[in-house]
Motif scaffolding. Structure first.
Motif, PDB file in Angstrom:
ATOM      1  N   LEU A  46      46.763  40.527  53.704  1.00  0.00           N
ATOM      2  CA  LEU A  46      46.769  40.982  52.313  1.00  0.00           C
ATOM      3  C   LEU A  46      48.068  41.709  51.983  1.00  0.00           C
ATOM      4  CD1 LEU A  46      43.070  42.184  52.178  1.00  0.00           C
ATOM      5  CD2 LEU A  46      44.033  40.301  50.840  1.00  0.00           C
ATOM      6  N   ASP A  47      48.553  42.516  52.917  1.00  0.00           N
ATOM      7  CA  ASP A  47      49.842  43.193  52.712  1.00  0.00           C
ATOM      8  C   ASP A  47      50.959  42.170  52.535  1.00  0.00           C
ATOM      9  OD1 ASP A  47      48.606  45.656  52.974  1.00  0.00           O
ATOM     10  OD2 ASP A  47      49.235  45.942  55.067  1.00  0.00           O
ATOM     11  N   ARG A  48      50.936  41.115  53.352  1.00  0.00           N
ATOM     12  CA  ARG A  48      51.981  40.103  53.288  1.00  0.00           C
ATOM     13  C   ARG A  48      51.921  39.351  51.955  1.00  0.00           C
ATOM     14  NH1 ARG A  48      54.412  37.246  57.639  1.00  0.00           N
ATOM     15  NH2 ARG A  48      53.767  39.006  58.941  1.00  0.00           N
ATOM     16  N   ILE A  49      50.723  39.035  51.489  1.00  0.00           N
ATOM     17  CA  ILE A  49      50.596  38.331  50.210  1.00  0.00           C
ATOM     18  C   ILE A  49      51.097  39.209  49.066  1.00  0.00           C
ATOM     19  CG2 ILE A  49      48.943  37.364  48.551  1.00  0.00           C
ATOM     20  CD1 ILE A  49      47.291  36.427  50.984  1.00  0.00           C
ATOM     21  N   GLU A  50      50.767  40.495  49.099  1.00  0.00           N
ATOM     22  CA  GLU A  50      51.286  41.403  48.070  1.00  0.00           C
ATOM     23  C   GLU A  50      52.805  41.454  48.105  1.00  0.00           C
ATOM     24  OE1 GLU A  50      49.209  44.920  46.309  1.00  0.00           O
ATOM     25  OE2 GLU A  50      48.484  45.084  48.381  1.00  0.00           O
ATOM     26  N   ALA A  51      53.372  41.457  49.303  1.00  0.00           N
ATOM     27  CA  ALA A  51      54.835  41.466  49.427  1.00  0.00           C
ATOM     28  C   ALA A  51      55.425  40.188  48.846  1.00  0.00           C
ATOM     29  CB  ALA A  51      55.239  41.635  50.892  1.00  0.00           C
ATOM     30  N   TYR A  52      54.755  39.054  49.052  1.00  0.00           N
ATOM     31  CA  TYR A  52      55.232  37.797  48.473  1.00  0.00           C
ATOM     32  C   TYR A  52      55.224  37.869  46.945  1.00  0.00           C
ATOM     33  CZ  TYR A  52      54.727  35.476  53.041  1.00  0.00           C
ATOM     34  OH  TYR A  52      54.840  35.104  54.353  1.00  0.00           O
ATOM     35  N   LEU A  53      54.208  38.505  46.385  1.00  0.00           N
ATOM     36  CA  LEU A  53      54.121  38.618  44.922  1.00  0.00           C
ATOM     37  C   LEU A  53      55.274  39.440  44.353  1.00  0.00           C
ATOM     38  CD1 LEU A  53      50.276  39.168  44.562  1.00  0.00           C
ATOM     39  CD2 LEU A  53      51.549  37.159  43.818  1.00  0.00           C
ATOM     40  N   VAL A 130      46.297  34.563  37.654  1.00  0.00           N
ATOM     41  CA  VAL A 130      45.844  33.616  38.670  1.00  0.00           C
ATOM     42  C   VAL A 130      45.471  32.289  38.014  1.00  0.00           C
ATOM     43  CG1 VAL A 130      44.047  33.169  40.397  1.00  0.00           C
ATOM     44  CG2 VAL A 130      45.011  35.462  40.174  1.00  0.00           C
ATOM     45  N   PHE A 131      45.844  31.193  38.669  1.00  0.00           N
ATOM     46  CA  PHE A 131      45.433  29.852  38.250  1.00  0.00           C
ATOM     47  C   PHE A 131      44.526  29.295  39.335  1.00  0.00           C
ATOM     48  CE2 PHE A 131      45.407  25.457  37.180  1.00  0.00           C
ATOM     49  CZ  PHE A 131      45.860  25.318  35.877  1.00  0.00           C
ATOM     50  N   LEU A 132      43.396  28.726  38.941  1.00  0.00           N
ATOM     51  CA  LEU A 132      42.423  28.157  39.878  1.00  0.00           C
ATOM     52  C   LEU A 132      42.477  26.639  39.787  1.00  0.00           C
ATOM     53  CD1 LEU A 132      39.406  30.473  38.955  1.00  0.00           C
ATOM     54  CD2 LEU A 132      41.052  30.797  40.816  1.00  0.00           C
ATOM     55  N   LEU A 133      42.789  25.985  40.887  1.00  0.00           N
ATOM     56  CA  LEU A 133      42.916  24.528  40.912  1.00  0.00           C
ATOM     57  C   LEU A 133      42.027  23.949  41.998  1.00  0.00           C
ATOM     58  CD1 LEU A 133      44.421  21.866  40.085  1.00  0.00           C
ATOM     59  CD2 LEU A 133      46.084  22.427  41.878  1.00  0.00           C
ATOM     60  N   GLY A 134      41.180  22.989  41.615  1.00  0.00           N
ATOM     61  CA  GLY A 134      40.428  22.244  42.617  1.00  0.00           C
ATOM     62  C   GLY A 134      38.925  22.336  42.474  1.00  0.00           C
ATOM     63  N   ALA A 135      38.250  21.748  43.444  1.00  0.00           N
ATOM     64  CA  ALA A 135      36.791  21.680  43.539  1.00  0.00           C
ATOM     65  C   ALA A 135      36.217  20.750  42.470  1.00  0.00           C
ATOM     66  CB  ALA A 135      36.168  23.064  43.476  1.00  0.00           C
ATOM     67  N   CYS A 157      44.535  32.765  34.150  1.00  0.00           N
ATOM     68  CA  CYS A 157      45.331  32.210  33.055  1.00  0.00           C
ATOM     69  C   CYS A 157      45.251  30.695  32.968  1.00  0.00           C
ATOM     70  CB  CYS A 157      46.779  32.667  33.173  1.00  0.00           C
ATOM     71  SG  CYS A 157      47.572  32.145  34.706  1.00  0.00           S
ATOM     72  N   GLY A 158      44.470  30.083  33.858  1.00  0.00           N
ATOM     73  CA  GLY A 158      44.295  28.642  33.788  1.00  0.00           C
ATOM     74  C   GLY A 158      43.400  28.144  34.887  1.00  0.00           C
ATOM     75  N   LEU A 159      42.792  26.991  34.671  1.00  0.00           N
ATOM     76  CA  LEU A 159      41.964  26.380  35.701  1.00  0.00           C
ATOM     77  C   LEU A 159      41.913  24.876  35.486  1.00  0.00           C
ATOM     78  CD1 LEU A 159      39.114  25.993  33.948  1.00  0.00           C
ATOM     79  CD2 LEU A 159      38.780  28.345  34.661  1.00  0.00           C
ATOM     80  N   ARG A 160      41.649  24.178  36.575  1.00  0.00           N
ATOM     81  CA  ARG A 160      41.584  22.719  36.533  1.00  0.00           C
ATOM     82  C   ARG A 160      40.811  22.248  37.759  1.00  0.00           C
ATOM     83  NH1 ARG A 160      44.260  17.781  34.647  1.00  0.00           N
ATOM     84  NH2 ARG A 160      42.970  16.216  35.697  1.00  0.00           N
ATOM     85  N   ALA A 181      51.204  31.895  35.739  1.00  0.00           N
ATOM     86  CA  ALA A 181      50.471  32.395  36.913  1.00  0.00           C
ATOM     87  C   ALA A 181      51.428  32.917  37.971  1.00  0.00           C
ATOM     88  CB  ALA A 181      49.608  31.282  37.502  1.00  0.00           C
ATOM     89  N   THR A 182      51.054  34.027  38.586  1.00  0.00           N
ATOM     90  CA  THR A 182      51.816  34.544  39.722  1.00  0.00           C
ATOM     91  C   THR A 182      51.182  34.128  41.047  1.00  0.00           C
ATOM     92  OG1 THR A 182      50.584  36.617  39.529  1.00  0.00           O
ATOM     93  CG2 THR A 182      52.749  36.524  38.480  1.00  0.00           C
ATOM     94  N   LEU A 183      49.939  33.646  40.985  1.00  0.00           N
ATOM     95  CA  LEU A 183      49.229  33.215  42.184  1.00  0.00           C
ATOM     96  C   LEU A 183      48.408  31.978  41.845  1.00  0.00           C
ATOM     97  CD1 LEU A 183      48.585  34.085  45.180  1.00  0.00           C
ATOM     98  CD2 LEU A 183      46.529  35.114  44.257  1.00  0.00           C
ATOM     99  N   LEU A 184      48.558  30.938  42.655  1.00  0.00           N
ATOM    100  CA  LEU A 184      47.804  29.702  42.492  1.00  0.00           C
ATOM    101  C   LEU A 184      46.858  29.568  43.671  1.00  0.00           C
ATOM    102  CD1 LEU A 184      47.255  26.847  41.302  1.00  0.00           C
ATOM    103  CD2 LEU A 184      49.227  26.054  42.657  1.00  0.00           C
TER     104      LEU A 184
END
Length: 203
Positions: A46-53, A130-135, A157-160, A181-184
């Motif tokens: 989680l720390d690493r993902i926050e750093a990526y953001l 966040v954008f949600l893609l899939g399923a 902010c979006g989904l598909r 989106a900042t995270l997909l």
């Protein structure tokens, strides 16, 4: 590859696990069937993902379980994609057992199911988009509703859904980029999702 091969693996693994002569070595990366796994805990991930953001550029985080590693072992292209991701995380008890056999312990089972609610809790105060893609159709909407109920600071902010063909790929990528989106979050199933992200990461 067959019962005799399986019995051979068990014959070698059980004494190693019970009587191993060498002290296990904790490593930053553990390579299993040719795939380098980032040996992180849930909190470190989680720390690493926050750093990526907070960093420039795009980053690809992948989860691999035993089935993924078996597929990657025989699929060179899949193995190559996993070797290029920013983070490759150990998902499931199978990888922990493999780490024990290799005397390179996997520190924690960092699976997406357990990570997702913790990630949302970190994203909420930041008001990340966040954008949600899939399923299947309707699933992304249910995930969005779950997020809004429990972590209202997160902006979906979006989904598909994941039911689109190759001729629609570019349009889907453009819609994600345009969403801000900042995270997909991608749920297309492995290895399709890793190949898809690999092709469109720069976009």
């Amino acid at each position: 590859r067959g019962l005799l091969c399986d019995l051979g693996i068990v014959a070698r693994a059980v004494p190693s696990l019970l009587l191993g002569a060498a002290k296990p070595v904790s490593a930053e990366k553990v390579t299993i069937l040719g795939v380098p796994i980032d040996n992180l805990t849930m909190d470190e991930t989680l720390d690493r993902i926050e750093a990526y953001l907070d960093a420039p550029g795009a980053h690809h985080v992948a989860f691999v379980n035993a089935a993924c590693l078996n597929d990657a072992y025989v699929d060179e292209a899949y193995r190559a994609v996993l070797g290029q991701v920013s983070l490759c995380l150990a998902d499931g008890i199978g990888l922990k057992l493999a780490g024990q056999i290799l005397r390179r312990p996997v520190r924690q089972n960092v699976n997406g199911t357990d990570l997702f609610p913790r990630l949302c809790a970190r994203l909420a105060p930041r008001r990340e988009r966040v954008f949600l893609l899939g399923a299947r159709p309707g699933v992304a909407e249910m995930v969005r509703d779950w997020i809004y109920e429990r972590h209202p600071g997160v902006v979906v902010c979006g989904l598909r859904d994941g039911y689109f063909g190759a001729d629609e790929e570019e349009a889907v990528a453009r819609s994600i980029a345009a969403s801000g989106a900042t995270l997909l979050l991608v749920a297309l199933g492995a290895p399709r999702q890793e190949f898809w992200i690999g092709r469109h990461l720069a976009e």
